[in-house]
Design a protein around this motif. Structure first.
Motif, PDB file in Angstrom:
ATOM      1  N   UNK A   1       0.812  -1.192   0.000  1.00 11.94           N
ATOM      2  CA  UNK A   1       0.000   0.000   0.000  1.00 11.94           C
ATOM      3  C   UNK A   1       0.854   1.254   0.000  1.00 11.94           C
ATOM      4  N   UNK A   2       2.158   1.136   0.098  1.00 10.96           N
ATOM      5  CA  UNK A   2       3.050   2.287   0.131  1.00 10.96           C
ATOM      6  C   UNK A   2       2.900   3.194  -1.068  1.00 10.96           C
ATOM      7  N   UNK A   3       2.885   2.596  -2.274  1.00 16.67           N
ATOM      8  CA  UNK A   3       2.737   3.384  -3.486  1.00 16.67           C
ATOM      9  C   UNK A   3       1.369   4.027  -3.582  1.00 16.67           C
ATOM     10  N   UNK A   4       0.329   3.274  -3.168  1.00 12.64           N
ATOM     11  CA  UNK A   4      -1.029   3.804  -3.222  1.00 12.64           C
ATOM     12  C   UNK A   4      -1.204   4.981  -2.277  1.00 12.64           C
ATOM     13  N   UNK A   8      -2.271   8.749  -3.309  1.00 13.34           N
ATOM     14  CA  UNK A   8      -3.423   9.426  -2.714  1.00 13.34           C
ATOM     15  C   UNK A   8      -3.022  10.789  -2.171  1.00 13.34           C
ATOM     16  N   UNK A   9      -1.902  10.839  -1.451  1.00 11.13           N
ATOM     17  CA  UNK A   9      -1.437  12.119  -0.899  1.00 11.13           C
ATOM     18  C   UNK A   9      -1.125  13.118  -2.002  1.00 11.13           C
ATOM     19  N   UNK A  13      -3.130  16.522  -2.444  1.00  6.62           N
ATOM     20  CA  UNK A  13      -2.417  17.795  -2.469  1.00  6.62           C
ATOM     21  C   UNK A  13      -2.752  18.565  -3.736  1.00  6.62           C
ATOM     22  N   UNK A  14      -2.740  17.880  -4.875  1.00 10.15           N
ATOM     23  CA  UNK A  14      -3.027  18.539  -6.153  1.00 10.15           C
ATOM     24  C   UNK A  14      -4.434  19.128  -6.168  1.00 10.15           C
ATOM     25  N   UNK A  15      -5.401  18.377  -5.667  1.00  2.69           N
ATOM     26  CA  UNK A  15      -6.781  18.870  -5.640  1.00  2.69           C
ATOM     27  C   UNK A  15      -6.919  20.066  -4.708  1.00  2.69           C
ATOM     28  N   UNK A  16      -6.286  19.990  -3.543  1.00  2.93           N
ATOM     29  CA  UNK A  16      -6.335  21.099  -2.588  1.00  2.93           C
ATOM     30  C   UNK A  16      -5.658  22.330  -3.169  1.00  2.93           C
ATOM     31  N   UNK A  17      -4.500  22.138  -3.778  1.00  2.00           N
ATOM     32  CA  UNK A  17      -3.780  23.259  -4.387  1.00  2.00           C
ATOM     33  C   UNK A  17      -4.613  23.880  -5.501  1.00  2.00           C
TER      34      UNK A  17
END
Length: 106
Positions: A1-4, A8-9, A13-17
């Motif tokens: 799940x590390x890559x997932x 997600x982060x 971040x992109x959506x928030x920015x």
């Protein structure tokens, strides 16, 4: 799940920015939007010049001198700047469409 988790982060971040950026553009005056647009045009022009320079170097050296990853990164940045410029133009035109024809002094 590390890559997932990192994907997600990054997406979060992109959506928030993007939301923050849209809000800041909406709060700008027409003059500020024009200034932002002109700055992006300058940046786009510099990126296109750099991209063209790298392509010319690549052709002169038989296609091996320019770093393909750098060329691709520049092409993505140019595409991003074009999309941003288009979005700014639409943002700039939106208030005009909502207000109707300009009155003297506007």
């Amino acid at each position: 799940m590390g890559g997932d988790g990192s994907e997600f982060l990054q997406r979060d971040f992109s959506e928030t920015y993007e939301r923050y950026h849209v809000e800041s553009l909406q709060n700008m005056s027409k003059q500020e939007l024009v200034k932002e647009y002109l700055e992006l045009e300058k940046c786009l022009s510099r990126m296109e010049e750099e991209n063209n320079r790298l392509r010319m170097e690549s052709k002169k050296a038989g296609g091996e001198a320019a770093d393909p990853a750098r060329v691709q990164a520049l092409e993505r940045e140019v595409d991003r700047l074009r999309a941003e410029n288009l979005r700014l133009l639409r943002e700039q035109e939106l208030p005009r469409q909502e207000k109707g024809p300009c009155k003297p002094g506007e």
